[in-house]
Motif scaffolding. Structure first.
Motif, PDB file in Angstrom:
ATOM      1  N   MET A 162       0.841  -1.209   0.000  1.00 17.15           N
ATOM      2  CA  MET A 162       0.000   0.000   0.000  1.00 17.15           C
ATOM      3  C   MET A 162       0.874   1.256   0.000  1.00 17.15           C
ATOM      4  SD  MET A 162      -2.869   1.178   2.841  1.00 17.15           S
ATOM      5  CE  MET A 162      -1.764   1.622   4.159  1.00 17.15           C
ATOM      6  N   HIS A 163       0.419   2.279  -0.717  1.00 16.22           N
ATOM      7  CA  HIS A 163       1.136   3.548  -0.751  1.00 16.22           C
ATOM      8  C   HIS A 163       1.228   4.130   0.666  1.00 16.22           C
ATOM      9  CE1 HIS A 163       2.196   7.651  -1.707  1.00 16.22           C
ATOM     10  NE2 HIS A 163       2.368   7.309  -2.982  1.00 16.22           N
ATOM     11  N   PRO A 164       2.402   4.629   1.065  1.00 17.67           N
ATOM     12  CA  PRO A 164       2.580   5.105   2.448  1.00 17.67           C
ATOM     13  C   PRO A 164       1.732   6.330   2.818  1.00 17.67           C
ATOM     14  CG  PRO A 164       4.517   5.594   1.115  1.00 17.67           C
ATOM     15  CD  PRO A 164       3.656   4.677   0.303  1.00 17.67           C
ATOM     16  N   ASP A 165       1.206   7.045   1.840  1.00 18.21           N
ATOM     17  CA  ASP A 165       0.371   8.212   2.148  1.00 18.21           C
ATOM     18  C   ASP A 165      -1.084   7.829   2.453  1.00 18.21           C
ATOM     19  OD1 ASP A 165       2.635   9.623   1.609  1.00 18.21           O
ATOM     20  OD2 ASP A 165       1.903  10.587  -0.221  1.00 18.21           O
ATOM     21  N   LEU A 166      -1.391   6.546   2.312  1.00 23.49           N
ATOM     22  CA  LEU A 166      -2.767   6.107   2.567  1.00 23.49           C
ATOM     23  C   LEU A 166      -2.939   5.596   3.994  1.00 23.49           C
ATOM     24  CD1 LEU A 166      -3.942   4.169  -0.618  1.00 23.49           C
ATOM     25  CD2 LEU A 166      -3.961   6.613  -0.132  1.00 23.49           C
ATOM     26  N   GLU A 167      -4.113   5.869   4.517  1.00 18.45           N
ATOM     27  CA  GLU A 167      -4.482   5.372   5.841  1.00 18.45           C
ATOM     28  C   GLU A 167      -4.904   3.908   5.744  1.00 18.45           C
ATOM     29  OE1 GLU A 167      -6.692   8.389   8.100  1.00 18.45           O
ATOM     30  OE2 GLU A 167      -8.124   6.752   8.425  1.00 18.45           O
ATOM     31  N   ARG A 168      -5.776   3.641   4.772  1.00 19.60           N
ATOM     32  CA  ARG A 168      -6.147   2.249   4.492  1.00 19.60           C
ATOM     33  C   ARG A 168      -6.764   2.122   3.108  1.00 19.60           C
ATOM     34  NH1 ARG A 168     -11.846   1.258   5.893  1.00 19.60           N
ATOM     35  NH2 ARG A 168     -12.702   3.171   6.775  1.00 19.60           N
ATOM     36  N   ILE A 169      -6.768   0.885   2.613  1.00 14.94           N
ATOM     37  CA  ILE A 169      -7.377   0.603   1.307  1.00 14.94           C
ATOM     38  C   ILE A 169      -8.856   0.299   1.515  1.00 14.94           C
ATOM     39  CG2 ILE A 169      -7.444  -1.073  -0.592  1.00 14.94           C
ATOM     40  CD1 ILE A 169      -4.424  -1.263  -0.453  1.00 14.94           C
ATOM     41  N   LEU A 170      -9.694   0.907   0.680  1.00 13.89           N
ATOM     42  CA  LEU A 170     -11.141   0.625   0.739  1.00 13.89           C
ATOM     43  C   LEU A 170     -11.537  -0.431  -0.288  1.00 13.89           C
ATOM     44  CD1 LEU A 170     -12.712   4.205   1.035  1.00 13.89           C
ATOM     45  CD2 LEU A 170     -12.485   2.505   2.840  1.00 13.89           C
ATOM     46  N   PHE A 171     -10.987  -0.319  -1.507  1.00 14.95           N
ATOM     47  CA  PHE A 171     -11.355  -1.236  -2.588  1.00 14.95           C
ATOM     48  C   PHE A 171     -10.083  -1.635  -3.326  1.00 14.95           C
ATOM     49  CE2 PHE A 171     -14.660   2.038  -2.053  1.00 14.95           C
ATOM     50  CZ  PHE A 171     -15.675   1.247  -1.536  1.00 14.95           C
ATOM     51  N   ASP A 172      -9.795  -2.934  -3.319  1.00 14.26           N
ATOM     52  CA  ASP A 172      -8.596  -3.382  -4.040  1.00 14.26           C
ATOM     53  C   ASP A 172      -8.928  -3.530  -5.531  1.00 14.26           C
ATOM     54  OD1 ASP A 172      -9.915  -5.809  -4.327  1.00 14.26           O
ATOM     55  OD2 ASP A 172      -8.755  -6.823  -2.774  1.00 14.26           O
ATOM     56  N   GLU A 173      -7.902  -3.821  -6.308  1.00  8.90           N
ATOM     57  CA  GLU A 173      -8.040  -3.859  -7.759  1.00  8.90           C
ATOM     58  C   GLU A 173      -9.095  -4.869  -8.210  1.00  8.90           C
ATOM     59  OE1 GLU A 173      -4.267  -4.427  -9.691  1.00  8.90           O
ATOM     60  OE2 GLU A 173      -5.131  -3.977 -11.671  1.00  8.90           O
ATOM     61  N   GLU A 174      -9.084  -6.033  -7.596  1.00  9.50           N
ATOM     62  CA  GLU A 174     -10.018  -7.089  -7.985  1.00  9.50           C
ATOM     63  C   GLU A 174     -11.467  -6.678  -7.703  1.00  9.50           C
ATOM     64  OE1 GLU A 174      -9.016 -10.717  -5.915  1.00  9.50           O
ATOM     65  OE2 GLU A 174     -10.837 -11.682  -6.700  1.00  9.50           O
ATOM     66  N   THR A 175     -11.675  -6.049  -6.564  1.00  7.13           N
ATOM     67  CA  THR A 175     -13.018  -5.585  -6.177  1.00  7.13           C
ATOM     68  C   THR A 175     -13.516  -4.514  -7.150  1.00  7.13           C
ATOM     69  OG1 THR A 175     -12.425  -6.027  -3.893  1.00  7.13           O
ATOM     70  CG2 THR A 175     -14.339  -4.612  -4.244  1.00  7.13           C
ATOM     71  N   LEU A 176     -12.614  -3.586  -7.510  1.00  8.33           N
ATOM     72  CA  LEU A 176     -12.991  -2.531  -8.457  1.00  8.33           C
ATOM     73  C   LEU A 176     -13.361  -3.131  -9.809  1.00  8.33           C
ATOM     74  CD1 LEU A 176     -10.224   0.149  -7.713  1.00  8.33           C
ATOM     75  CD2 LEU A 176     -12.650   0.315  -7.144  1.00  8.33           C
ATOM     76  N   GLN A 177     -12.516  -4.032 -10.298  1.00  5.80           N
ATOM     77  CA  GLN A 177     -12.742  -4.602 -11.629  1.00  5.80           C
ATOM     78  C   GLN A 177     -14.032  -5.407 -11.677  1.00  5.80           C
ATOM     79  OE1 GLN A 177     -11.119  -3.744 -14.329  1.00  5.80           O
ATOM     80  NE2 GLN A 177      -9.648  -2.504 -13.207  1.00  5.80           N
ATOM     81  N   ALA A 178     -14.335  -6.137 -10.606  1.00  8.55           N
ATOM     82  CA  ALA A 178     -15.562  -6.938 -10.565  1.00  8.55           C
ATOM     83  C   ALA A 178     -16.783  -6.018 -10.622  1.00  8.55           C
ATOM     84  CB  ALA A 178     -15.591  -7.800  -9.306  1.00  8.55           C
ATOM     85  N   LYS A 179     -16.729  -4.921  -9.893  1.00 12.39           N
ATOM     86  CA  LYS A 179     -17.850  -3.974  -9.874  1.00 12.39           C
ATOM     87  C   LYS A 179     -18.024  -3.301 -11.236  1.00 12.39           C
ATOM     88  CE  LYS A 179     -20.073  -2.883  -6.759  1.00 12.39           C
ATOM     89  NZ  LYS A 179     -21.388  -3.422  -6.313  1.00 12.39           N
ATOM     90  N   VAL A 180     -16.922  -2.923 -11.842  1.00 12.27           N
ATOM     91  CA  VAL A 180     -16.994  -2.267 -13.152  1.00 12.27           C
ATOM     92  C   VAL A 180     -17.597  -3.226 -14.194  1.00 12.27           C
ATOM     93  CG1 VAL A 180     -15.632  -1.226 -15.018  1.00 12.27           C
ATOM     94  CG2 VAL A 180     -15.137  -0.640 -12.641  1.00 12.27           C
ATOM     95  N   ALA A 181     -17.230  -4.488 -14.112  1.00 10.09           N
ATOM     96  CA  ALA A 181     -17.786  -5.492 -15.036  1.00 10.09           C
ATOM     97  C   ALA A 181     -19.294  -5.610 -14.846  1.00 10.09           C
ATOM     98  CB  ALA A 181     -17.102  -6.839 -14.810  1.00 10.09           C
ATOM     99  N   GLU A 182     -19.713  -5.611 -13.586  1.00 12.45           N
ATOM    100  CA  GLU A 182     -21.138  -5.711 -13.251  1.00 12.45           C
ATOM    101  C   GLU A 182     -21.902  -4.473 -13.785  1.00 12.45           C
ATOM    102  OE1 GLU A 182     -21.542  -6.438  -8.949  1.00 12.45           O
ATOM    103  OE2 GLU A 182     -23.324  -5.138  -9.044  1.00 12.45           O
ATOM    104  N   MET A 183     -21.303  -3.307 -13.620  1.00 13.29           N
ATOM    105  CA  MET A 183     -21.950  -2.074 -14.096  1.00 13.29           C
ATOM    106  C   MET A 183     -22.035  -2.067 -15.623  1.00 13.29           C
ATOM    107  SD  MET A 183     -20.194   0.622 -11.429  1.00 13.29           S
ATOM    108  CE  MET A 183     -21.275   2.034 -11.640  1.00 13.29           C
ATOM    109  N   GLY A 184     -20.996  -2.575 -16.279  1.00 15.02           N
ATOM    110  CA  GLY A 184     -21.008  -2.666 -17.742  1.00 15.02           C
ATOM    111  C   GLY A 184     -22.107  -3.596 -18.229  1.00 15.02           C
ATOM    112  N   ALA A 185     -22.311  -4.699 -17.522  1.00  9.07           N
ATOM    113  CA  ALA A 185     -23.353  -5.658 -17.892  1.00  9.07           C
ATOM    114  C   ALA A 185     -24.736  -5.022 -17.727  1.00  9.07           C
ATOM    115  CB  ALA A 185     -23.224  -6.923 -17.040  1.00  9.07           C
ATOM    116  N   THR A 186     -24.918  -4.281 -16.657  1.00  9.06           N
ATOM    117  CA  THR A 186     -26.200  -3.599 -16.418  1.00  9.06           C
ATOM    118  C   THR A 186     -26.483  -2.584 -17.526  1.00  9.06           C
ATOM    119  OG1 THR A 186     -25.908  -3.850 -14.044  1.00  9.06           O
ATOM    120  CG2 THR A 186     -27.482  -2.183 -14.751  1.00  9.06           C
TER     121      THR A 186
END
Ligand code: XMP
Ligand code: MG
Length: 180
Positions: A1-25
């Motif tokens: 994780m980038h040192p300027d971040l407090e914490r990660i909310l959405f990792d790459e896999e989570t983002l990509q899965a959601k984007v795929a779902e939105m594209g299908a909709t």
């Protein structure tokens, strides 16, 4: 994780899965049409580029840049077009592609602009929704994730033009913007 971040909310896999779902909709909802997707630069650029690959109806793309926070983390409320569309939207099924809806001022302005320019229909798709920041009563027609009342960066979202290239999204440490 980038040192300027407090914490990660959405990792790459989570983002990509959601984007795929939105594209299908969107593919289902726009079957038989050729929507014009308008990417709001620069924040939505990464989302747009992944989203269009997940849409299987014919689409067209255009780009628009409007004034936003600049170097601050608070919205000024003033909206101004910095870079306008290449072609008219008259008669088109417009889909505005945004990174995040916070106060809603940007979206209200954009939606009014597209209606004034006589688009046939106008829908808003935003990857993130921050309902706690709302100043005007407007909701995206499609959104990916609700986010807490914090400043988030990554996957197109920046602070002072940095962090857009992170493949994940996280909360920026508050001392990064407190000290500038
Ligand atoms: P409004 O307030 O008009 O603003 O809905 C939408 C724009 O504000 C920016 N924004 C953010 N950018 N992290 C960012 O990097 C955030 O947490 C954040 N909240 C709002 C963003 O540019 C969006 O298009
Ligand atoms: Mg932005």
């Amino acid at each position: 994780m980038h040192p300027d971040l407090e914490r990660i909310l959405f990792d790459e896999e989570t983002l990509q899965a959601k984007v795929a779902e939105m594209g299908a909709t969107l593919s289902r909802d726009y079957a038989g049409k050729t929507p014009l997707l308008i990417c709001i630069l620069k924040g939505a650029a990464l989302f747009m580029s992944d989203l269009v690959k997940r849409i299987d109806v014919p689409i067209e793309m255009d780009f628009m840049a409007i004034s936003s926070y600049g170097q601050s983390t608070k919205s000024s409320g003033a909206v101004r077009i910095l870079y306008d569309l290449e072609r008219p939207v008259e008669g088109r099924d417009v889909i505005i592609v945004e990174d995040i809806v916070d106060t809603g001022l940007t979206l209200a302005y954009l939606r009014d602009t597209m209606i004034r320019r006589q688009a046939a229909s106008v829908k808003i798709v935003s990857l993130f929704d921050k309902p706690s920041g709302r100043k005007v009563d407007i909701q995206p027609d499609y959104f990916g994730f609700t986010v807490p009342d914090a400043f988030i960066v990554g996957y197109g979202l920046d602070y002072a033009e940095r962090y857009r290239n992170l493949p994940y999204v996280g909360i920026l440490k508050s001392d990064i913007y407190a000290t500038g």
